[in-house]
Design a protein around this motif. Structure first.
Motif, PDB file in Angstrom:
ATOM      1  N   THR A 154      51.132 -76.689 -10.441  1.00 16.19           N
ATOM      2  CA  THR A 154      51.871 -77.712 -11.163  1.00 16.19           C
ATOM      3  C   THR A 154      52.756 -77.100 -12.243  1.00 16.19           C
ATOM      4  N   PHE A 155      53.601 -77.941 -12.825  1.00 15.36           N
ATOM      5  CA  PHE A 155      54.552 -77.463 -13.825  1.00 15.36           C
ATOM      6  C   PHE A 155      53.880 -77.117 -15.150  1.00 15.36           C
ATOM      7  N   ASN A 156      52.926 -77.929 -15.572  1.00 18.94           N
ATOM      8  CA  ASN A 156      52.271 -77.642 -16.853  1.00 18.94           C
ATOM      9  C   ASN A 156      50.800 -78.049 -16.828  1.00 18.94           C
ATOM     10  N   GLY A 157      50.230 -78.130 -15.620  1.00 18.88           N
ATOM     11  CA  GLY A 157      48.830 -78.530 -15.488  1.00 18.88           C
ATOM     12  C   GLY A 157      48.014 -77.513 -14.730  1.00 18.88           C
ATOM     13  N   GLY A 158      48.512 -76.284 -14.658  1.00 18.41           N
ATOM     14  CA  GLY A 158      47.767 -75.224 -14.003  1.00 18.41           C
ATOM     15  C   GLY A 158      47.681 -75.374 -12.498  1.00 18.41           C
ATOM     16  N   LEU A 159      46.567 -74.919 -11.955  1.00 14.62           N
ATOM     17  CA  LEU A 159      46.326 -74.895 -10.516  1.00 14.62           C
ATOM     18  C   LEU A 159      45.281 -75.941 -10.162  1.00 14.62           C
ATOM     19  N   ASN A 160      45.497 -76.639  -9.037  1.00 17.30           N
ATOM     20  CA  ASN A 160      44.544 -77.649  -8.558  1.00 17.30           C
ATOM     21  C   ASN A 160      44.095 -77.294  -7.152  1.00 17.30           C
ATOM     22  N   ARG A 161      42.802 -77.487  -6.881  1.00 20.96           N
ATOM     23  CA  ARG A 161      42.292 -77.353  -5.514  1.00 20.96           C
ATOM     24  C   ARG A 161      41.821 -78.724  -5.051  1.00 20.96           C
ATOM     25  N   TYR A 162      42.469 -79.230  -4.006  1.00 24.93           N
ATOM     26  CA  TYR A 162      42.170 -80.566  -3.495  1.00 24.93           C
ATOM     27  C   TYR A 162      41.452 -80.444  -2.168  1.00 24.93           C
ATOM     28  N   ASP A 163      40.295 -81.072  -2.065  1.00 19.46           N
ATOM     29  CA  ASP A 163      39.527 -81.063  -0.825  1.00 19.46           C
ATOM     30  C   ASP A 163      39.747 -82.389  -0.114  1.00 19.46           C
ATOM     31  N   PRO A 164      40.454 -82.393   1.022  1.00 16.80           N
ATOM     32  CA  PRO A 164      40.731 -83.668   1.693  1.00 16.80           C
ATOM     33  C   PRO A 164      39.482 -84.347   2.240  1.00 16.80           C
ATOM     34  N   THR A 177      36.573 -84.664   0.617  1.00 21.14           N
ATOM     35  CA  THR A 177      35.899 -85.399  -0.448  1.00 21.14           C
ATOM     36  C   THR A 177      36.866 -86.151  -1.361  1.00 21.14           C
ATOM     37  N   GLY A 178      38.131 -85.724  -1.371  1.00 18.53           N
ATOM     38  CA  GLY A 178      39.100 -86.309  -2.285  1.00 18.53           C
ATOM     39  C   GLY A 178      38.986 -85.781  -3.697  1.00 18.53           C
ATOM     40  N   HIS A 179      38.133 -84.773  -3.910  1.00 19.21           N
ATOM     41  CA  HIS A 179      37.935 -84.221  -5.245  1.00 19.21           C
ATOM     42  C   HIS A 179      38.973 -83.145  -5.552  1.00 19.21           C
ATOM     43  N   VAL A 180      39.303 -83.032  -6.825  1.00 16.12           N
ATOM     44  CA  VAL A 180      40.204 -81.998  -7.307  1.00 16.12           C
ATOM     45  C   VAL A 180      39.462 -81.106  -8.295  1.00 16.12           C
ATOM     46  N   VAL A 181      39.592 -79.789  -8.109  1.00 17.14           N
ATOM     47  CA  VAL A 181      39.095 -78.821  -9.078  1.00 17.14           C
ATOM     48  C   VAL A 181      40.309 -78.263  -9.808  1.00 17.14           C
ATOM     49  N   ASN A 198      48.357 -63.691 -11.009  1.00 14.77           N
ATOM     50  CA  ASN A 198      46.908 -63.842 -11.052  1.00 14.77           C
ATOM     51  C   ASN A 198      46.304 -63.635  -9.668  1.00 14.77           C
ATOM     52  N   ARG A 199      45.159 -62.982  -9.635  1.00 13.05           N
ATOM     53  CA  ARG A 199      44.408 -62.817  -8.386  1.00 13.05           C
ATOM     54  C   ARG A 199      43.037 -63.464  -8.542  1.00 13.05           C
ATOM     55  N   LEU A 200      42.754 -64.426  -7.654  1.00 12.48           N
ATOM     56  CA  LEU A 200      41.438 -65.043  -7.599  1.00 12.48           C
ATOM     57  C   LEU A 200      40.743 -64.496  -6.356  1.00 12.48           C
ATOM     58  N   PRO A 201      39.695 -63.683  -6.502  1.00 14.40           N
ATOM     59  CA  PRO A 201      39.063 -63.069  -5.343  1.00 14.40           C
ATOM     60  C   PRO A 201      38.477 -64.100  -4.393  1.00 14.40           C
ATOM     61  N   ALA A 202      38.181 -63.662  -3.167  1.00 15.42           N
ATOM     62  CA  ALA A 202      37.683 -64.588  -2.151  1.00 15.42           C
ATOM     63  C   ALA A 202      36.434 -65.321  -2.623  1.00 15.42           C
ATOM     64  N   SER A 203      35.584 -64.641  -3.399  1.00 15.24           N
ATOM     65  CA  SER A 203      34.379 -65.299  -3.910  1.00 15.24           C
ATOM     66  C   SER A 203      34.732 -66.455  -4.837  1.00 15.24           C
ATOM     67  N   GLY A 204      35.808 -66.300  -5.595  1.00 13.90           N
ATOM     68  CA  GLY A 204      36.263 -67.370  -6.472  1.00 13.90           C
ATOM     69  C   GLY A 204      36.906 -68.508  -5.708  1.00 13.90           C
ATOM     70  N   VAL A 205      37.622 -68.164  -4.629  1.00 14.42           N
ATOM     71  CA  VAL A 205      38.245 -69.187  -3.793  1.00 14.42           C
ATOM     72  C   VAL A 205      37.181 -70.072  -3.151  1.00 14.42           C
ATOM     73  N   GLU A 206      36.084 -69.440  -2.739  1.00 10.38           N
ATOM     74  CA  GLU A 206      35.018 -70.170  -2.052  1.00 10.38           C
ATOM     75  C   GLU A 206      33.979 -70.733  -2.999  1.00 10.38           C
ATOM     76  N   ALA A 207      34.112 -70.493  -4.302  1.00  8.61           N
ATOM     77  CA  ALA A 207      33.103 -70.926  -5.263  1.00  8.61           C
ATOM     78  C   ALA A 207      32.907 -72.433  -5.215  1.00  8.61           C
ATOM     79  N   ALA A 208      31.660 -72.836  -5.373  1.00  7.48           N
ATOM     80  CA  ALA A 208      31.343 -74.259  -5.367  1.00  7.48           C
ATOM     81  C   ALA A 208      31.909 -74.933  -6.607  1.00  7.48           C
ATOM     82  N   ARG A 209      32.038 -76.224  -6.506  1.00  7.31           N
ATOM     83  CA  ARG A 209      32.575 -76.988  -7.625  1.00  7.31           C
ATOM     84  C   ARG A 209      31.678 -76.836  -8.849  1.00  7.31           C
ATOM     85  N   GLY A 210      32.300 -76.627  -9.996  1.00  5.53           N
ATOM     86  CA  GLY A 210      31.551 -76.477 -11.235  1.00  5.53           C
ATOM     87  C   GLY A 210      31.336 -75.040 -11.652  1.00  5.53           C
ATOM     88  N   GLN A 211      31.509 -74.095 -10.712  1.00  8.31           N
ATOM     89  CA  GLN A 211      31.365 -72.691 -11.067  1.00  8.31           C
ATOM     90  C   GLN A 211      32.663 -72.184 -11.686  1.00  8.31           C
TER      91      GLN A 211
END
Length: 464
Positions: free
Chosen positions: A107-117, A119-123, A160-173
């Protein structure tokens, strides 16, 4: 999520009628564009990025929401201040679908969002001044997932680099980013903190386009870059230091879109610094006296389609198609008097969908769609071993290309995307687990992978 739906239509996105490249006839030698904008339900007319998810939906990043298109209507996702599961900002600049089918939105000023279709949840991933391993800045400009599964995130203040473990991290981690930035005292650091494009080539080399030229990440535990800059004394140097687009084509060439035209760095460039500079960059620039030259020198997006053709989106010169044999460009431009012309000459994004159509995001003219196969209709008829009924009520296509067809008396037909052959699922009165009626009126997928089949006289069926 905060959602707004406009228009009517099925949730099934028909990606090419019967997945066979079926399309209407066009006038010989004429490209006809279909336009989609606010009048059709798009939330805003500036489209900065286009991606397609595993279910076949197209997603359009605009300055007023993220738009999902099913082929008929738009679903708009926006920020809801009362809902932390909504987008963090309405201005969506870039997007990427990862290997798991999740949608990442910068986003322009809201950082990065991960949307899971599912569940409809956004991290949300935001910059935190108190955490050096947080996202480096909240204006996200570019995304790329490399072969290791790591996510690379470009911002206007660092890579920025988010490692694969971070990409797969569960919600809340918590997510821990490795931040790579420009250091004036380190000549092998990133050339500039404003990142505009990220590309991983087939050799696994990462290329980063910045406001300080093109950068190639060297292998090794310690991040080091080779920089490619514009040099007025060297005609073979990079054409301009503002790099907005980078892709590698099938022949191995690296194509670079800049504010000073289009550049090509030939095959073998990823092997070593010396090899990368051998021969230098080949330049394609706009020449007002040459109608076959590049349409405009500011290049925002590049795409090689499945036919191997190179498309160039410019900021004011419309859409260009390069004929590699002649090294000449064919131009597609907006004309006020022609509703079938390109919607606007200032372009921002290019995408080829699973059905082979070309989608163009413009700066003020919404979306333009170009059917790439403008040939005669191809017919799929009811015949032995094929479609089993001549009356068809509905369609659904899975992300892998499998086509489901609801018929008037032949039940549910499944077309294999590889063989093209049909399998029929029919009603059997003695079998309670079979289809309840051979008249299928509607096919709707859900987030869990089931198909819901609406029948005439047999009620509703859930198909696993």
């Amino acid at each position: 999520m905060s959602r707004t739906t406009r228009g009517r239509g099925s949730v099934c996105f028909l990606l090419g009628l019967l997945a066979a490249g079926l399309c209407g006839r066009a006038q010989p030698g004429r490209a006809e564009f279909e336009r989609l904008s606010i009048e059709q339900g798009l939330s805003q007319s500036i489209v900065e990025r286009i991606v397609q998810d595993h279910q076949g939906f197209l997603w359009f990043c605009t300055e007023d929401g993220l738009n999902r298109y099913d082929g008929y209507s738009f679903l708009v996702l926006r920020k809801d201040p009362a809902n932390p599961d909504s987008l963090s900002h309405n201005h969506a600049r870039t997007a990427l679908v990862d290997r798991q089918g999740r949608l990442w939105v910068g986003t322009f000023n809201g950082g990065l969002n991960r949307y899971d279709p599912k569940t409809g949840h956004v991290v949300r991933y935001l910059h935190d001044p108190a955490r050096p391993d947080s996202l480096s800045y909240d204006v996200v400009t570019a995304l790329c997932q490399d072969r290791t599964g790591a996510l690379w995130v470009g911002t206007i203040h660092g890579l920025n680099r988010l490692p694969a473990s971070g990409v797969e991290a569960a919600r809340g981690q918590p997510a821990r980013f490795e931040v790579l930035g420009h250091d004036a005292a380190a000549p092998d650091s990133l050339g500039n903190d404003t990142v505009r494009a990220i590309c991983e080539d087939r050799a696994g080399t990462l290329w980063v386009g910045t406001d300080g030229g093109l950068n190639r990440l060297l292998p090794g535990a310690v991040p080091r870059f080779v920089r490619y800059r514009h040099d007025v004394r060297d005609q073979a140097s990079l054409g301009h230091d503002t790099v907005r687009a980078v892709i590698q084509t099938r022949d191995g060439a690296l194509w670079v879109g800049t504010d000073g035209g289009l550049d090509r760095l030939d095959a073998g460039a990823g092997t070593s610094s010396a090899a990368a500079l051998r021969g230098g960059f080949v330049h394609y620039r706009h020449d007002p006296a040459d109608p076959g030259s590049l349409g405009h020198d500011q290049v925002f997006a590049l795409l090689e389609d499945r036919r191997g053709r190179l498309w160039v989106a410019t900021n004011g010169g419309g859409l260009d198609l390069l004929d590699r044999a002649s090294q000449r460009f064919q131009h597609f431009r907006h004309a006020d008097s022609d509703p079938l012309s390109l919607g606007h000459d200032s372009l921002r994004s290019l995408f080829e969908s699973a059905d082979g159509n070309l989608w163009i995001g413009t700066y003020g003219g919404g979306i333009s769609k170009l059917r790439q196969s403008q040939k005669a209709f191809r017919h799929v008829r009811a015949e032995p071993g094929g479609l089993n009924d001549a009356i068809v009520w509905c369609f659904h296509q899975d992300g892998d290309g499998t086509l489901w067809v609801g018929t008037n008396g032949g039940g549910l037909n499944r077309r294999d995307p590889v063989s093209g052959r049909f399998t029929a699922y029919r009603a059997r009165p003695q079998d309670p687990r079979a289809l309840s009626s051979d008249v299928v009126r509607q096919i709707v997928p859900d987030r869990y992978g089931f198909l819901w089949i609406g029948t005439d006289g047999g009620g509703l069926c859930r198909f696993d």
